[in-house]
Write a protein that holds these residues in place. Structure first.
Motif, PDB file in Angstrom:
ATOM      1  N   ALA A 142       2.289 -15.201  -9.407  1.00  0.00           N
ATOM      2  CA  ALA A 142       2.870 -14.222 -10.329  1.00  0.00           C
ATOM      3  C   ALA A 142       4.025 -13.481  -9.657  1.00  0.00           C
ATOM      4  O   ALA A 142       5.059 -13.223 -10.276  1.00  0.00           O
ATOM      5  CB  ALA A 142       1.802 -13.229 -10.784  1.00  0.00           C
ATOM      6  N   LEU A 143       3.847 -13.186  -8.373  1.00  0.00           N
ATOM      7  CA  LEU A 143       4.858 -12.399  -7.659  1.00  0.00           C
ATOM      8  C   LEU A 143       6.131 -13.197  -7.408  1.00  0.00           C
ATOM      9  O   LEU A 143       7.223 -12.736  -7.701  1.00  0.00           O
ATOM     10  CB  LEU A 143       4.281 -11.905  -6.328  1.00  0.00           C
ATOM     11  CG  LEU A 143       5.198 -11.001  -5.493  1.00  0.00           C
ATOM     12  CD1 LEU A 143       5.471  -9.693  -6.213  1.00  0.00           C
ATOM     13  CD2 LEU A 143       4.589 -10.720  -4.121  1.00  0.00           C
ATOM     14  N   PHE A 166      -1.486  -8.662  -0.267  1.00  0.00           N
ATOM     15  CA  PHE A 166      -2.454  -8.602  -1.374  1.00  0.00           C
ATOM     16  C   PHE A 166      -3.844  -8.239  -0.870  1.00  0.00           C
ATOM     17  O   PHE A 166      -4.570  -7.487  -1.513  1.00  0.00           O
ATOM     18  CB  PHE A 166      -2.503  -9.930  -2.131  1.00  0.00           C
ATOM     19  CG  PHE A 166      -1.385 -10.082  -3.132  1.00  0.00           C
ATOM     20  CD1 PHE A 166      -1.266  -9.184  -4.197  1.00  0.00           C
ATOM     21  CD2 PHE A 166      -0.462 -11.107  -3.025  1.00  0.00           C
ATOM     22  CE1 PHE A 166      -0.236  -9.309  -5.131  1.00  0.00           C
ATOM     23  CE2 PHE A 166       0.564 -11.239  -3.953  1.00  0.00           C
ATOM     24  CZ  PHE A 166       0.678 -10.339  -5.000  1.00  0.00           C
ATOM     25  N   LEU A 208       9.451  -5.512   0.008  1.00  0.00           N
ATOM     26  CA  LEU A 208       9.456  -4.389  -0.941  1.00  0.00           C
ATOM     27  C   LEU A 208       8.149  -4.303  -1.728  1.00  0.00           C
ATOM     28  O   LEU A 208       7.632  -3.215  -1.983  1.00  0.00           O
ATOM     29  CB  LEU A 208      10.612  -4.535  -1.929  1.00  0.00           C
ATOM     30  CG  LEU A 208      11.952  -3.935  -1.561  1.00  0.00           C
ATOM     31  CD1 LEU A 208      12.894  -4.023  -2.745  1.00  0.00           C
ATOM     32  CD2 LEU A 208      11.793  -2.488  -1.104  1.00  0.00           C
ATOM     33  N   ALA A 209       7.628  -5.471  -2.079  1.00  0.00           N
ATOM     34  CA  ALA A 209       6.414  -5.499  -2.912  1.00  0.00           C
ATOM     35  C   ALA A 209       5.232  -4.826  -2.221  1.00  0.00           C
ATOM     36  O   ALA A 209       4.298  -4.375  -2.888  1.00  0.00           O
ATOM     37  CB  ALA A 209       6.060  -6.933  -3.281  1.00  0.00           C
ATOM     38  N   PHE A 210       5.279  -4.773  -0.895  1.00  0.00           N
ATOM     39  CA  PHE A 210       4.132  -4.219  -0.166  1.00  0.00           C
ATOM     40  C   PHE A 210       4.514  -3.014   0.691  1.00  0.00           C
ATOM     41  O   PHE A 210       3.673  -2.493   1.412  1.00  0.00           O
ATOM     42  CB  PHE A 210       3.479  -5.316   0.676  1.00  0.00           C
ATOM     43  CG  PHE A 210       2.991  -6.452  -0.156  1.00  0.00           C
ATOM     44  CD1 PHE A 210       1.896  -6.289  -1.003  1.00  0.00           C
ATOM     45  CD2 PHE A 210       3.637  -7.683  -0.138  1.00  0.00           C
ATOM     46  CE1 PHE A 210       1.452  -7.325  -1.808  1.00  0.00           C
ATOM     47  CE2 PHE A 210       3.201  -8.724  -0.942  1.00  0.00           C
ATOM     48  CZ  PHE A 210       2.105  -8.545  -1.786  1.00  0.00           C
ATOM     49  N   LEU A 211       5.727  -2.573   0.575  1.00  0.00           N
ATOM     50  CA  LEU A 211       6.211  -1.506   1.460  1.00  0.00           C
ATOM     51  C   LEU A 211       5.415  -0.209   1.295  1.00  0.00           C
ATOM     52  O   LEU A 211       5.312   0.582   2.230  1.00  0.00           O
ATOM     53  CB  LEU A 211       7.709  -1.250   1.226  1.00  0.00           C
ATOM     54  CG  LEU A 211       8.437  -0.430   2.298  1.00  0.00           C
ATOM     55  CD1 LEU A 211       8.303  -1.060   3.664  1.00  0.00           C
ATOM     56  CD2 LEU A 211       9.917  -0.270   1.952  1.00  0.00           C
ATOM     57  N   ARG A 212       4.839  -0.022   0.117  1.00  0.00           N
ATOM     58  CA  ARG A 212       4.005   1.173  -0.078  1.00  0.00           C
ATOM     59  C   ARG A 212       2.835   1.236   0.915  1.00  0.00           C
ATOM     60  O   ARG A 212       2.280   2.306   1.147  1.00  0.00           O
ATOM     61  CB  ARG A 212       3.474   1.212  -1.504  1.00  0.00           C
ATOM     62  CG  ARG A 212       2.444   0.157  -1.801  1.00  0.00           C
ATOM     63  CD  ARG A 212       2.115   0.114  -3.276  1.00  0.00           C
ATOM     64  NE  ARG A 212       1.734  -1.235  -3.646  1.00  0.00           N
ATOM     65  CZ  ARG A 212       0.474  -1.640  -3.759  1.00  0.00           C
ATOM     66  NH1 ARG A 212      -0.525  -0.801  -3.571  1.00  0.00           N
ATOM     67  NH2 ARG A 212       0.207  -2.893  -4.083  1.00  0.00           N
TER      68      ARG A 212
END
Lengths: 174, 174
Positions: free
Chosen positions: B26-27, B9, B100-104
């Motif tokens: 939330a996540l 984050f 996955l949530a931060f893989l970008r």
DNA sequence: ACGATATACCTCGCAACCGATGTATCAATA
DNA sequence: TATTGATACATCGGTTGCGAGGTATATCGT
């Protein structure tokens, strides 16, 4: 979760620690490996709480075994943990699967059904992983392909589980 | 998992602890709630390791805020944890979703693809929760309806995820 | 005027988890 | 003959996680 698995396996039959470890590894090990240094202290905790008793036997193959047997209090404890699971046991799939793996040990179909309905209620809540303010976002609204993946996968799981839950609750209540 | 979420984050933008907590809740909060008494010590750990820095600002609404910013080492650390995830980050869905949530944040499509392929390899292994000796059992072979449920649900998830993984890997590979 | 709720942070002590390491015995393999 | 691998158990130290509790300020409803 580990303690639940120990109680669950021993509910059927006495086992020694090493065999217990193999069974727990088969059940959840591919997702969450169990370290021996976690298992043996957990056994000690349960023994100290009089939930299980140990008897030393000569080892069948090698070193002597400590055969673990649930006490009556241990059997009650398992039924209690199954009948009134911690909220985390309901929401976290890893823990939930452990509950499911031993739910048959609850003798009462109504009690089993009540546990399934708790999971059903949890899955029916409108929840996402990503929000716009308070509004849960749908996969299509996300640019990030990886986050879209999370929602896609979670949705598929959720659908399959909802179907199964409703069917199973119906068949229990029948 | 918590540290990964914090780094993830903050990679986008500096935040204070309270806001960070809301985003993490939330996540992953509906599955695994985050206690404040876990978050604040985790922030301290990361600060001590020089992965983030804190600056005190007058509180916008109430008490003063500690605005947290990733250091260059913190940014490197996130990319490292994403590019070379712990085996548990691959096998455990909770942890995997956090990756996955931060893989970008991995800039390189090849590196992203490599991570997805690790998960793919994990899902392609023939694994079950229940075995007859070494042979994984299928849902139909189980008497216990709850254990059958575990396999039914896991199979549905696995199918959905395999489809998504293959599609996404293909689209990344160009 | 008062209490509830939200913001914002923190500590303490206990429980749980894990990697590394140690101790033995026995069987199979090189 | 040596070494690996399986069986079988255990401790130690370090890290993480959590419930209970504490400290403030500001806002909003009653």
């Amino acid at each position: 979760m580990l303690e639940l698995a120990i109680l669950g396996f021993l509910y059927d039959t006495p086992l020694h620690g090493y065999e217990l470890r193999k069974r727990i590894s088969a059940l959840t090990g591919h997702v969450k490996p169990v370290a021996e240094s976690t298992l043996y202290p957990a056994i000690k905790r349960l023994e100290k709480a009089d939930l299980l008793a140990r008897a030393t036997e000569p080892g069948a193959v090698a070193a002597p075994r400590h055969v673990l047997t649930l006490t009556e209090a241990g059997r009650r404890e398992l039924r209690h943990r199954l009948a009134e699971p911690d909220p985390r046991d309901i929401s976290d799939e890893n823990r939930w699967f452990t509950v499911l793996a031993f739910l048959r040990h609850l003798d009462d179909a109504a009690a089993q059904s009540a546990v399934l309905r708790r999971r059903l209620a949890f899955l029916e809540e409108p929840a996402s992983f990503f929000y716009d303010g308070d509004r849960p976002l749908r996969a299509e609204e996300l640019d990030d392909p990886f986050r879209r993946g999370i929602l896609t996968i979670a949705r598929a799981t959720s659908r399959a589980e909802l179907t199964w839950l409703r069917e199973t609750i119906a068949s229990l209540g029948g």
